[in-house]
Design a protein around this motif. Structure first.
Motif, mmCIF file in Angstrom:
data_model
loop_
_atom_site.group_PDB
_atom_site.id
_atom_site.type_symbol
_atom_site.label_atom_id
_atom_site.label_comp_id
_atom_site.label_asym_id
_atom_site.label_seq_id
_atom_site.Cartn_x
_atom_site.Cartn_y
_atom_site.Cartn_z
ATOM 1 N N ARG A 114 60.539 -3.022 41.191
ATOM 2 C CA ARG A 114 60.442 -1.594 41.492
ATOM 3 C C ARG A 114 61.847 -1.087 41.742
ATOM 4 O O ARG A 114 62.785 -1.851 41.674
ATOM 5 C CB ARG A 114 59.576 -1.400 42.725
ATOM 6 C CG ARG A 114 58.158 -1.788 42.418
ATOM 7 C CD ARG A 114 57.283 -1.643 43.630
ATOM 8 N NE ARG A 114 55.982 -2.168 43.292
ATOM 9 C CZ ARG A 114 54.846 -1.682 43.750
ATOM 10 N NH1 ARG A 114 54.862 -0.673 44.587
ATOM 11 N NH2 ARG A 114 53.704 -2.205 43.402
ATOM 12 N N CYS A 115 61.969 0.176 42.055
ATOM 13 C CA CYS A 115 63.286 0.798 42.233
ATOM 14 C C CYS A 115 64.247 -0.093 43.025
ATOM 15 O O CYS A 115 63.933 -0.551 44.113
ATOM 16 C CB CYS A 115 63.127 2.137 42.953
ATOM 17 S SG CYS A 115 64.703 2.938 43.243
ATOM 18 N N LEU A 116 65.394 -0.349 42.440
ATOM 19 C CA LEU A 116 66.384 -1.208 43.089
ATOM 20 C C LEU A 116 67.336 -0.407 43.969
ATOM 21 O O LEU A 116 68.283 -0.950 44.522
ATOM 22 C CB LEU A 116 67.165 -1.992 42.022
ATOM 23 C CG LEU A 116 66.341 -3.016 41.224
ATOM 24 C CD1 LEU A 116 67.162 -3.588 40.079
ATOM 25 C CD2 LEU A 116 65.846 -4.140 42.119
ATOM 26 N N GLY A 117 67.119 0.904 44.047
ATOM 27 C CA GLY A 117 67.888 1.729 44.974
ATOM 28 C C GLY A 117 69.196 2.246 44.427
ATOM 29 O O GLY A 117 70.048 2.693 45.203
ATOM 30 N N CYS A 118 69.389 2.167 43.134
ATOM 31 C CA CYS A 118 70.618 2.730 42.556
ATOM 32 C C CYS A 118 70.250 3.521 41.300
ATOM 33 O O CYS A 118 70.784 3.257 40.214
ATOM 34 C CB CYS A 118 71.657 1.650 42.289
ATOM 35 S SG CYS A 118 70.995 0.117 41.628
ATOM 36 N N CYS A 119 69.347 4.476 41.477
ATOM 37 C CA CYS A 119 68.780 5.223 40.346
ATOM 38 C C CYS A 119 69.854 5.971 39.555
ATOM 39 O O CYS A 119 69.685 6.202 38.354
ATOM 40 C CB CYS A 119 67.753 6.221 40.844
ATOM 41 S SG CYS A 119 66.546 5.510 41.951
ATOM 42 N N GLY A 120 70.954 6.359 40.216
ATOM 43 C CA GLY A 120 72.016 7.078 39.525
ATOM 44 C C GLY A 120 72.675 6.228 38.441
ATOM 45 O O GLY A 120 73.423 6.736 37.608
ATOM 46 N N ILE B 83 64.627 -6.679 36.512
ATOM 47 C CA ILE B 83 64.793 -5.512 35.648
ATOM 48 C C ILE B 83 64.034 -4.368 36.297
ATOM 49 O O ILE B 83 62.814 -4.465 36.519
ATOM 50 C CB ILE B 83 64.260 -5.780 34.232
ATOM 51 C CG1 ILE B 83 65.070 -6.928 33.624
ATOM 52 C CG2 ILE B 83 64.358 -4.530 33.364
ATOM 53 C CD1 ILE B 83 64.374 -7.642 32.515
ATOM 54 N N CYS B 84 64.759 -3.318 36.625
ATOM 55 C CA CYS B 84 64.123 -2.211 37.337
ATOM 56 C C CYS B 84 63.198 -1.444 36.391
ATOM 57 O O CYS B 84 63.625 -0.991 35.328
ATOM 58 C CB CYS B 84 65.175 -1.278 37.910
ATOM 59 S SG CYS B 84 64.389 0.072 38.805
ATOM 60 N N MET B 85 61.945 -1.312 36.813
ATOM 61 C CA MET B 85 60.973 -0.544 36.031
ATOM 62 C C MET B 85 60.561 0.708 36.809
ATOM 63 O O MET B 85 59.520 1.305 36.544
ATOM 64 C CB MET B 85 59.739 -1.410 35.721
ATOM 65 C CG MET B 85 60.034 -2.666 34.919
ATOM 66 S SD MET B 85 60.823 -2.364 33.319
ATOM 67 C CE MET B 85 59.412 -1.831 32.355
ATOM 68 N N GLY B 86 61.389 1.093 37.785
ATOM 69 C CA GLY B 86 61.132 2.329 38.539
ATOM 70 C C GLY B 86 61.249 3.541 37.632
ATOM 71 O O GLY B 86 61.758 3.444 36.512
ATOM 72 N N THR B 87 60.811 4.686 38.128
ATOM 73 C CA THR B 87 60.714 5.874 37.267
ATOM 74 C C THR B 87 62.033 6.244 36.606
ATOM 75 O O THR B 87 62.096 6.435 35.389
ATOM 76 C CB THR B 87 60.204 7.076 38.096
ATOM 77 O OG1 THR B 87 59.008 6.657 38.752
ATOM 78 C CG2 THR B 87 59.900 8.260 37.214
ATOM 79 N N ALA B 88 63.106 6.335 37.397
ATOM 80 C CA ALA B 88 64.395 6.767 36.830
ATOM 81 C C ALA B 88 64.852 5.806 35.742
ATOM 82 O O ALA B 88 65.327 6.221 34.676
ATOM 83 C CB ALA B 88 65.439 6.865 37.935
ATOM 84 N N CYS B 89 64.702 4.531 35.984
ATOM 85 C CA CYS B 89 65.125 3.540 34.982
ATOM 86 C C CYS B 89 64.183 3.557 33.790
ATOM 87 O O CYS B 89 64.623 3.413 32.648
ATOM 88 C CB CYS B 89 65.173 2.152 35.610
ATOM 89 S SG CYS B 89 66.564 1.952 36.730
ATOM 90 N N TYR B 90 62.907 3.751 34.062
ATOM 91 C CA TYR B 90 61.936 3.749 32.967
ATOM 92 C C TYR B 90 62.248 4.873 31.980
ATOM 93 O O TYR B 90 62.262 4.670 30.771
ATOM 94 C CB TYR B 90 60.510 3.874 33.513
ATOM 95 C CG TYR B 90 59.493 3.488 32.478
ATOM 96 C CD1 TYR B 90 59.173 2.147 32.271
ATOM 97 C CD2 TYR B 90 58.897 4.440 31.674
ATOM 98 C CE1 TYR B 90 58.281 1.766 31.283
ATOM 99 C CE2 TYR B 90 58.002 4.081 30.688
ATOM 100 C CZ TYR B 90 57.695 2.738 30.495
ATOM 101 O OH TYR B 90 56.825 2.381 29.513
#
Ligand code: FES
Length: 169
Positions: A130-136, A89-96
Motif C-alpha cells: 500500500r502507499c509507501l508514503g512518498c506519493c510525490g 511495489i507501491c500499488m497505492g492510488t497515486a502510484c497506480y
C-alpha cells in the motif's frame, strides 16, 4: 508470464532439526511451547514449511492444525522462503495512476516470479504494497530500505535489479 511455484523441502537429516529438538526439550514448562518453538524454528530455517510443523507437532504433542493456526495468525511467521531482498511495489492510488501495474509487470517479467513469490536463488521476494508514503515520487518501488522513484519508464528496472545480483556474487 509463466509463474513458478517453488516447493523447497528441508532434508530429514538436516542438523537444524537436532538443534530444534534440544531447544524444545530444554523447556520443561510446555505452556506456550507452540509459539516459542515456531519462533526458534523460523530463526533456524528462515521459514516454516509443512515438514517443520510436523516435526514440532511430534516433539511437543501440539496438533499440526493448532501450530498452523499460530503461524497464519501472526504475520511474523513465513510458510514460504523469503528472499534476501524484499521488493515492495507501491500499488497505492497515486502510484497506480502513474503506472504501478507496469512496474509490477516489469519486475515480475524480469525475475520470472509474481507477487508474494521468491526467486529460485532466494535473492528477491516480490511484494505489492500500500502507499509507501512518498506519493510525490510515484510510481515508487522499495528494495529493502532503498526507495526507487519516478519509475514510469520501466526500462531502467532490470538494471536496478542487476545491481543487487552483482552485489550477491
Ligand atoms: S501511493 Fe505510492 S507512495 Fe503513496
Amino acid at each position: 508470464m509463466a509463474q513458478t511455484s517453488h516447493c523447497m523441502t528441508i532434508a530429514d537429516d538436516d542438523p537444524r532439526y537436532e538443534e530444534l529438538r534440544s531447544f524444545i526439550n530444554s523447556h520443561e514448562n510446555k505452556n506456550g511451547i507452540a509459539m516459542t518453538a515456531l519462533q526458534e524454528a523460523q530463526n533456524l530455517f528462515g521459514y516454516l514449511p509443512l515438514e517443520v510443523h510436523k516435526f514440532i507437532s511430534k516433539e511437543t504433542g501440539v496438533p499440526i492444525a493448532e501450530l498452523y493456526g499460530v503461524t497464519t495468525f501472526y504475520s511474523q511467521f513465513n510458510t514460504e522462503p523469503r528472499g534476501k531482498h524484499q521488493i515492495q511495489i507501491c500499488m497505492g492510488t497515486a502510484c497506480y495512476v502513474k503506472g504501478a501495474q507496469k512496474v509490477l509487470d516489469k519486475v515480475s517479467e524480469t525475475l520470472g516470479v509474481g507477487v508474494g513469490m521468491t526467486t529460485p536463488d532466494q535473492l528477491f521476494t516480490v511484494n505489492a504494497a500500500r502507499c509507501l508514503g512518498c506519493c510525490g515520487l510515484s510510481p515508487v518501488m522499495m528494495i529493502d530500505d532503498e526507495v526507487y522513484a519516478n519509475l514510469a519508464d520501466v526500462s531502467e528496472i532490470p538494471a536496478i535489479l542487476d545491481r543487487y545480483r552483482e552485489k550477491a556474487q
